[in-house]
Write a protein that holds these residues in place. Structure first.
Motif, PDB file in Angstrom:
ATOM      1  N   THR A   1      16.759  10.934 -28.249  1.00  0.00           N
ATOM      2  CA  THR A   1      16.750   9.495 -27.598  1.00  0.00           C
ATOM      3  C   THR A   1      18.324   9.076 -27.551  1.00  0.00           C
ATOM      4  OG1 THR A   1      15.956   7.260 -28.010  1.00  0.00           O
ATOM      5  CG2 THR A   1      16.137   8.402 -30.046  1.00  0.00           C
TER       6      THR A   1
ATOM      7  N   ARG B   1      15.478   4.638 -16.296  1.00  0.00           N
ATOM      8  CA  ARG B   1      15.848   6.314 -16.441  1.00  0.00           C
ATOM      9  C   ARG B   1      15.648   6.519 -17.866  1.00  0.00           C
ATOM     10  NH1 ARG B   1      21.146   8.922 -14.019  1.00  0.00           N
ATOM     11  NH2 ARG B   1      20.565  11.160 -14.493  1.00  0.00           N
ATOM     12  N   TYR B   2      14.786   7.028 -18.515  1.00  0.00           N
ATOM     13  CA  TYR B   2      14.690   7.457 -19.876  1.00  0.00           C
ATOM     14  C   TYR B   2      15.488   8.781 -20.197  1.00  0.00           C
ATOM     15  CZ  TYR B   2      11.047   4.055 -20.741  1.00  0.00           C
ATOM     16  OH  TYR B   2      10.327   2.748 -20.324  1.00  0.00           O
ATOM     17  N   SER B   3      15.692   8.965 -21.724  1.00  0.00           N
ATOM     18  CA  SER B   3      16.105  10.137 -22.010  1.00  0.00           C
ATOM     19  C   SER B   3      14.898  11.118 -22.008  1.00  0.00           C
ATOM     20  CB  SER B   3      16.412  10.070 -23.255  1.00  0.00           C
ATOM     21  OG  SER B   3      15.492   9.501 -24.146  1.00  0.00           O
ATOM     22  N   LYS B   4      15.183  12.490 -21.969  1.00  0.00           N
ATOM     23  CA  LYS B   4      14.151  13.451 -22.091  1.00  0.00           C
ATOM     24  C   LYS B   4      13.069  13.148 -23.171  1.00  0.00           C
ATOM     25  CE  LYS B   4      13.518  18.361 -21.434  1.00  0.00           C
ATOM     26  NZ  LYS B   4      14.032  19.704 -21.436  1.00  0.00           N
TER      27      LYS B   4
ATOM     28  N   GLY C   1       7.977   5.541 -22.774  1.00  0.00           N
ATOM     29  CA  GLY C   1       8.582   5.812 -21.674  1.00  0.00           C
ATOM     30  C   GLY C   1       7.890   5.585 -20.393  1.00  0.00           C
ATOM     31  N   ALA C   2       7.385   4.374 -20.417  1.00  0.00           N
ATOM     32  CA  ALA C   2       6.360   4.144 -19.063  1.00  0.00           C
ATOM     33  C   ALA C   2       6.924   3.138 -17.940  1.00  0.00           C
ATOM     34  CB  ALA C   2       4.991   3.997 -19.414  1.00  0.00           C
TER      35      ALA C   2
ATOM     36  N   ARG D   1      10.703  10.420 -22.361  1.00  0.00           N
ATOM     37  CA  ARG D   1       9.794  11.057 -21.384  1.00  0.00           C
ATOM     38  C   ARG D   1       8.761  11.795 -21.694  1.00  0.00           C
ATOM     39  NH1 ARG D   1      14.359  11.896 -18.285  1.00  0.00           N
ATOM     40  NH2 ARG D   1      14.007  14.067 -18.469  1.00  0.00           N
ATOM     41  N   ASN D   2       9.106  12.550 -22.838  1.00  0.00           N
ATOM     42  CA  ASN D   2       8.187  13.438 -23.517  1.00  0.00           C
ATOM     43  C   ASN D   2       7.312  12.973 -24.595  1.00  0.00           C
ATOM     44  OD1 ASN D   2       8.892  15.367 -21.491  1.00  0.00           O
ATOM     45  ND2 ASN D   2      10.344  16.380 -22.512  1.00  0.00           N
TER      46      ASN D   2
ATOM     47  N   ASP E   1       4.430  11.502 -26.687  1.00  0.00           N
ATOM     48  CA  ASP E   1       3.077  11.089 -26.298  1.00  0.00           C
ATOM     49  C   ASP E   1       2.830  10.095 -27.504  1.00  0.00           C
ATOM     50  OD1 ASP E   1       0.771  10.943 -25.541  1.00  0.00           O
ATOM     51  OD2 ASP E   1      -0.026  12.749 -26.542  1.00  0.00           O
TER      52      ASP E   1
END
Lengths: 190, 158
Positions: B125, B94-97, B88-89, B100-101, B103
């Motif tokens: 995703t 525009r990524y899905s939540k 997500g970097a 983005r979350n 790790d």
């Protein structure tokens, strides 16, 4: 049996029965709420995947628009491209309806200029270049649909397979136009 | 009643432990690799199998090319440099939540798990595409690795 022991015994029986009833009810409530949560999570997951498919169709529609107005194609090829574009519009409409039915917001299209940049349209110099790009996109789309079916809810398996079939049909026509040989091995997609 | 409570308790414990183990599996990548940050052109490439890279390039086009490119964001984010990068970097995608979350650093292990079943790896995703064949996953991962820079050993030493 004394009166006291009878009262105790019936109280135990009552508490036991009530406890069982309460446990069963509580369990049903927990399970029911878990099922509802799972349904919502599944719908949300389907919306995400269907929206990616909408984005794929938006790109396909734009690619054929860019091709048709490029001035690089023979008129007969433009006609075929416009027909294929119509199929992609049909896919988009079905997918948009599905997302809306699930309570989601359908993915929006980007500008034509943005698609032209993403697809490196400025590098297309002749009809063969355009056909190769279209073939790559159609092959990719057929594979994409086939690959995402296992992740989708069962309600959408058939429509995704139908769309994969359309993309494979487009790819076959384009490959033929480019003079590419028929693949020898079975299971060409997926 | 007691028996039922015990069963529910055991079931909850199993669920809890399995989710904890799943999280551990995601975070089980090499701690040195998790420290990778953006690398410049001066750092060396990863060691890769040329044969696998050639195969991976063909497969990438067929399997991933519907939605991805190396240098442009399309349905999915651009892929050049993805190996060794945090999930997500890509800043302008525009990524899905869920992404983005997430790790996770993309390594052989995490990319493989992701491609086996992305919605299990990161629930929510947008990517539903599963790549079933292990040999295809290996080749594509090797290809992506060939397009990324290895961690700078001098940077890691600091």
């Amino acid at each position: 049996m004394s009166n006291n022991s009878m009262i105790l015994s019936s109280r135990r029986a009552f508490l036991g029965a009530t406890g069982k009833t309460l446990s069963a009810t509580a369990l049903a409530m927990v399970v029911g709420s878990n099922i509802k949560t799972a349904d919502a999570a599944d719908a949300s997951q389907d919306i995400q995947i269907l929206n990616a498919a909408i984005a794929l169709e938006h790109e396909g529609i734009a690619a054929y628009q860019i091709a048709a107005t490029s001035g690089l194609l023979d008129p007969a090829v433009v006609d075929i491209g416009v027909t294929f574009q119509g199929h992609h519009k049909g896919h988009r409409d079905i997918l948009v309806k599905a997302v809306e039915t699930l309570g989601g917001k359908p993915a929006e299209e980007k500008s034509l200029g943005a698609y032209a940049k993403d697809l490196k349209a400025s590098t297309l110099k002749n009809q063969a270049d355009v056909l190769r790009l279209a073939l790559d996109l159609e092959r990719g789309a057929a594979n994409a649909y086939l690959g995402l079916i296992p992740s989708l809810g069962p309600d959408y398996h058939q429509v995704a397979a139908q769309m994969a079939g359309d993309e494979a049909f487009h790819a076959a026509i384009l490959a033929n136009a480019l003079g590419q040989p028929i693949p020898k091995a079975a299971l060409m997609f997926g | 009643m007691k028996k039922l409570s015990y069963v529910i308790l055991c079931f909850s414990a199993v669920l809890l432990s399995s989710s904890v183990f799943a999280k551990d599996a995601v975070n089980a990548s090499d701690p040195e690799i998790t420290q990778v940050t953006s690398q410049g052109d001066s750092v060396p490439p990863y060691a890769v199998s040329e044969q696998l890279v050639v195969e991976g390039e063909k497969l990438y086009k067929r399997r991933c090319g519907g939605c991805h490119s190396l240098d442009n964001n399309r349905i999915g984010p651009r892929h050049r440099g993805v190996y060794g990068r945090k999930a997500g970097a890509v800043v302008d995608f525009r990524y899905s939540k869920a992404l983005r979350n997430l790790d996770v650093i993309w390594t052989d292990q995490t990319l493989n798990e992701w491609l086996v079943n992305p919605t299990a790896f990161a629930r929510g995703t947008s990517m539903g595409f599963r790549l079933k064949k292990a040999e295809e996953r290996n080749a594509i991962i090797e290809y992506l690795k060939s397009l990324s820079s290895a961690p700078d050993s001098s940077a890691n030493a600091q």
